[in-house]
Write an enzyme that holds these catalytic residues in place. Structure first.
Site, PDB file in Angstrom:
ATOM      1  N   LYS A 162     -14.078 -10.046 -48.669  1.00  0.00           N
ATOM      2  CA  LYS A 162     -14.465 -10.086 -47.254  1.00  0.00           C
ATOM      3  C   LYS A 162     -15.247 -11.359 -46.940  1.00  0.00           C
ATOM      4  CE  LYS A 162     -18.463  -7.210 -48.417  1.00  0.00           C
ATOM      5  NZ  LYS A 162     -18.914  -5.813 -48.505  1.00  0.00           N
TER       6      LYS A 162
ATOM      7  N   TYR B  88     -37.649 -33.454 -35.911  1.00  0.00           N
ATOM      8  CA  TYR B  88     -38.106 -32.702 -34.728  1.00  0.00           C
ATOM      9  C   TYR B  88     -39.472 -32.079 -34.974  1.00  0.00           C
ATOM     10  CZ  TYR B  88     -33.422 -32.897 -32.701  1.00  0.00           C
ATOM     11  OH  TYR B  88     -32.239 -33.317 -32.160  1.00  0.00           O
TER      12      TYR B  88
HETATM   13  C1  LIG Z   1     -19.226  -5.504 -49.842  1.00  0.00           C
HETATM   14  C2  LIG Z   1     -18.865  -4.204 -50.444  1.00  0.00           C
HETATM   15  C3  LIG Z   1     -18.680  -4.087 -51.828  1.00  0.00           C
HETATM   16  C4  LIG Z   1     -18.969  -5.201 -52.799  1.00  0.00           C
HETATM   17  O1  LIG Z   1     -20.352  -5.330 -53.026  1.00  0.00           O
HETATM   18  P1  LIG Z   1     -20.967  -6.430 -54.014  1.00  0.00           P
HETATM   19  O2  LIG Z   1     -22.406  -6.121 -54.026  1.00  0.00           O
HETATM   20  O3  LIG Z   1     -20.666  -7.753 -53.405  1.00  0.00           O
HETATM   21  O4  LIG Z   1     -20.298  -6.256 -55.334  1.00  0.00           O
HETATM   22  C5  LIG Z   1     -18.226  -2.865 -52.301  1.00  0.00           C
HETATM   23  N1  LIG Z   1     -17.998  -1.823 -51.465  1.00  0.00           N
HETATM   24  C6  LIG Z   1     -18.190  -1.915 -50.140  1.00  0.00           C
HETATM   25  C7  LIG Z   1     -17.934  -0.728 -49.277  1.00  0.00           C
HETATM   26  C8  LIG Z   1     -18.646  -3.104 -49.587  1.00  0.00           C
HETATM   27  O5  LIG Z   1     -18.856  -3.182 -48.268  1.00  0.00           O
END
Ligand SMILES: *Cc1c(COP(=O)(O)O)cnc(C)c1O
Length: 376
Positions: free
Chosen positions: A40, A262
């Site tokens: 993702k 800045y």
């Molecule tokens: C993002 C996510 C993962 C992966 O988690 P990590 O800590 O990056 O390994 C697994 N399950 C769900 C439902 C997630 O949203």
């Protein structure tokens, strides 16, 4: 004179080592032979399509994303592996996810209605054992969803799942509570229906236990060589895959009392030299890391000087000579001059996940395998 740095590919770029992602995946596959690689958010900023190929080469069997557009992107690139869309979907997004041949997550009758009305598909039923986000907290209701999916021709039960809230924390009590809730629910479900694939662990839960307790672990952060516990990836035998580099584009002598940036938040207490690096918060270098953050140039860390701008930042070089054109390492590097994403996260008061996710599309990703460039 040819300006030094004239041969640079870009003002700032993220170098992503696909061989490191592949080896990190293989390490996780040893702990969970059926591994779901979580890609993702453009693979946590690393690039979803290229990372997908690397995790599949490393032995991942299933992919997961958060959105239907992310699933569609992988399919359009020719990725054929099963893809789970983990996130909540509008009806239109559900249509996109199903069109991409993705599996979806359901925790209400309405969601199951939608999947059925849109022609059916593979569904994961989600029990919320304590994350307090998606899924139903009601085990009996989740049971009923499983029964309904099993009894509906157009629906296929791809699995049942939960997600842990505290697997990265040293205090194991809540993780154990969630595990116990999920396991007892699952045992009863399997008594009733026979074998049903289950998945729960994220990177921290899998690495914490050393091996998978269920049929599949869903790992994201560790694939990229980021420490799920936020300390030191190398201590866990994970290889950071991403480096963020820029270059010293200008040198600015600064007399005592002169200021830079800045708000004049840097004022030289004695004569010094500032290096101007053309990367800023619009690239994803968070403004909050100054003061306190550092950038590595010529094998040494240099403190940030003053406010980070949208497109550039300054570092205080003191008396130390560097040249226009020298590489400036914001994440990555070697030896003493290594700056880890975990460290940047501490400067920013956040987690390593957010550091690589923050890298904006303005930063080109350059892919390589252990330093060997790949053809674009
Ligand atoms: C993002 C996510 C993962 C992966 O988690 P990590 O800590 O990056 O390994 C697994 N399950 C769900 C439902 C997630 O949203």
């Amino acid at each position: 004179m040819t300006p030094a740095g004239g041969g640079r590919a870009a003002r700032a770029l993220a170098r992503v080592n696909l061989a490191a992602i592949e080896r990190n995946t293989a390490k996780l596959v040893r702990a969970s032979p059926r591994l779901c690689a979580v890609l993702k958010a453009d693979a946590y900023g690393h690039g979803a399509v290229e990372s997908a190929r690397a995790v599949l080469a490393g032995g991942a069997r299933v992919l997961a994303v958060a959105t239907s557009a992310e699933a569609a992107e992988l399919r359009a690139a020719g990725v054929a592996a099963p893809i789970i869309v983990l996130g909540a979907l509008t009806r239109r997004e559900l249509v996109e996810a199903l069109a991409a041949g993705a599996e979806v997550v359901a925790w209400t009758d309405a969601l199951l209605d939608w999947v059925r009305e849109e022609g059916g598909g593979r569904v994961h039923v989600k029990l919320d054992t304590g994350m307090g986000r998606l899924g139903t907290r009601d085990g009996a209701l989740a049971d009923r969803f499983v029964t309904r999916v099993l009894a509906t021709d157009s629906l296929e039960l791809a699995g049942v799942m939960t997600h842990f809230a505290t697997a990265d924390e040293p205090d194991m009590r809540f993780l154990e509570e969630q595990l116990a809730r999920f396991s007892s629910w699952l045992d009863a479900l399997r008594d009733q229906h026979g074998p049903i694939p289950a998945h729960a662990e994220n990177s921290a839960a899998l690495l914490g236990a050393g091996r998978a307790r269920f049929d599949m672990a869903r790992c994201g952060v560790a694939l990229y060589g980021l420490d799920p516990f936020g300390v030191d990836a190398r201590a866990r035998d994970l290889e950071p895959a991403l480096e963020l580099v820029s270059w010293v584009a200008a040198l600015k002598p600064c007399a005592a009392g002169e200021s830079a940036g800045y708000g004049r938040r840097f004022v030289a207490s004695k004569a010094t030299l500032l290096g101007i690096i053309p990367v800023g918060y619009a690239d994803g270098v968070r403004r909050v890391i100054s003061p306190g953050g550092e950038v590595a140039v010529r094998g040494r860390r240099r403190p940030l000087a003053g406010t980070i701008s949208m497109d550039s930042l300054a570092i205080d070089l003191g008396e130390d000579p560097v040249a226009i054109g020298d590489e400036a390492v914001l994440i990555g590097g070697a030896g003493e001059a290594r700056v880890s994403a975990e460290e940047v996260a501490r400067w920013a008061g956040t987690i390593n996940y957010e550091v690589t996710c923050a890298l904006s599309p303005r930063v080109p990703r350059h892919y390589h395998r252990d330093g060997e460039a790949l053809d674009a």
